[in-house]
Design an enzyme around this catalytic site. Structure first.
Site, PDB file in Angstrom:
ATOM      1  N   LEU A   1       0.857  -1.187   0.000  1.00  0.00           N
ATOM      2  CA  LEU A   1       0.000   0.000   0.000  1.00  0.00           C
ATOM      3  C   LEU A   1       0.890   1.234   0.000  1.00  0.00           C
ATOM      4  O   LEU A   1       1.861   1.302   0.761  1.00  0.00           O
ATOM      5  CB  LEU A   1      -0.899   0.026   1.238  1.00  0.00           C
ATOM      6  CG  LEU A   1      -2.244  -0.703   1.180  1.00  0.00           C
ATOM      7  CD1 LEU A   1      -2.947  -0.588   2.527  1.00  0.00           C
ATOM      8  CD2 LEU A   1      -3.132  -0.149   0.073  1.00  0.00           C
ATOM      9  N   ASP A   2       0.564   2.214  -0.841  1.00  0.00           N
ATOM     10  CA  ASP A   2       1.324   3.463  -0.861  1.00  0.00           C
ATOM     11  C   ASP A   2       1.227   4.162   0.492  1.00  0.00           C
ATOM     12  O   ASP A   2       0.261   3.964   1.233  1.00  0.00           O
ATOM     13  CB  ASP A   2       0.777   4.394  -1.944  1.00  0.00           C
ATOM     14  CG  ASP A   2       0.995   3.845  -3.342  1.00  0.00           C
ATOM     15  OD1 ASP A   2       1.954   3.084  -3.532  1.00  0.00           O
ATOM     16  OD2 ASP A   2       0.197   4.176  -4.238  1.00  0.00           O
TER      17      ASP A   2
END
EC number: 5.4.99.25
Length: 297
Positions: free
Chosen positions: A43-44
């Site tokens: 996940l960013d």
């Protein structure tokens, strides 16, 4: 007798904004006092939501669940594009979105739904000649990643807000692993001729794991407990095939069983309810693809 896998399994984390997925792994290594920690599906930093983390032997299982479908809630801004395709990047181009009609947005979203070819975001963890794409971009290189097939099974608009020259879309997306929601924002903006980027992202599902299963990091620090044991993780992720003690012993040793006409992957579970292995039929053999409880434990 102590179960050798009692500390092995999965933790479903509700990742906060501002942390990398690796940051979360680092914290869980400290909470669970082990180096054997890994995550499935990056996940960013700006994104929040479901991050599935393997603990101890659970890390070995992650490779067998990364092909799962995923779901997201996101906000797309139309009217400007960025070099990262999200709000953390610098603006590169844009046109006022005031004249863009709702019907045009719906038409282009429909074109981005189903089986499509998608060009991944340049600022990504994909490796190019042994070096991650985001490292090359930050070093000033121009990176153009080739398009690859992905499936977007749902791309719904939940709300539309028109603010000045911009349009903000709250959307819900269900897609195959490897799909970039940032790329959907970019491609929608390009198709409409105004530019687009992602301003918010929350992952709501990874395969069978949902936000309802997820724990905030501060709760895990106070009480570091597995979300699912390895037994539960296998049985929840795949259909169950009950096997005898003798068959379980054979599978634990990596041996194969006689075929049973099965299609796909199954979790082999012994009479005590323990998940022994993931199995598939290969030709005339019912063989293991992952042994959760090897005989060497």
């Amino acid at each position: 007798m102590t179960d050798p896998l009692e500390r092995s399994g999965l933790v479903v984390v509700d990742k906060p904004a501002g942390m990398t997925s690796h940051d979360v792994v680092g914290k869980l290594r400290r909470f669970f006092r082990t180096r054997k920690v890994g995550h499935a599906g990056t996940l960013d930093p700006m994104a929040t939501g479901v991050l599935v983390v393997g603990i101890e032997r659970g890390t070995k299982f992650l490779a067998h669940m990364v092909a799962s479908t995923k779901a997201y809630d996101a906000t797309i801004r139309l009217g400007t594009a960025t070099h990262t395709d999200d709000a953390e990047g610098e603006a590169t181009w844009g046109e006022p979105a005031t004249a863009v009609e709702d019907s045009a947005i719906a038409r282009e979203i429909a074109a981005l739904t189903g089986d499509i070819m998608q060009r991944p975001a340049a600022v990504s963890a994909i490796k190019v000649d042994g070096k991650r794409a985001h490292e090359r971009v930050r070093a000033g290189e121009e990176v153009e990643l080739p398009a690859r097939p992905v499936t977007v099974s749902r791309f719904d608009i939940l709300a539309t807000r028109r603010e000045g020259e911009f349009i903000d879309l709250d959307v819900s997306v269900a897609c195959s692993s490897g799909t970039y929601i940032r790329s959907l924002a970019r491609d929608l903006g390009e198709a409409l001729g105004v530019g687009g980027h992602l301003t918010a992202l929350r992952r709501t599902e990874v395969g069978p794991f949902r936000l309802d299963d997820a724990h905030p990091l501060d709760a895990l620090e106070d009480s570091p407990e597995l979300s699912l044991s390895l037994d539960e993780a296998l049985a929840r992720s795949y259909p169950v095939l009950e096997v005898t003690d003798e068959e379980a012993q054979a599978l634990a040793m990596g041996k194969w069983l006689e075929p049973r006409g099965l299609k796909g992957t199954y979790a082999a579970v012994d009479p005590q309810g323990r998940s022994i292995a993931l199995i598939q039929e290969k030709g005339k053999r019912l063989a293991t693809v992952f042994v959760a409880r090897p005989s060497t434990l």
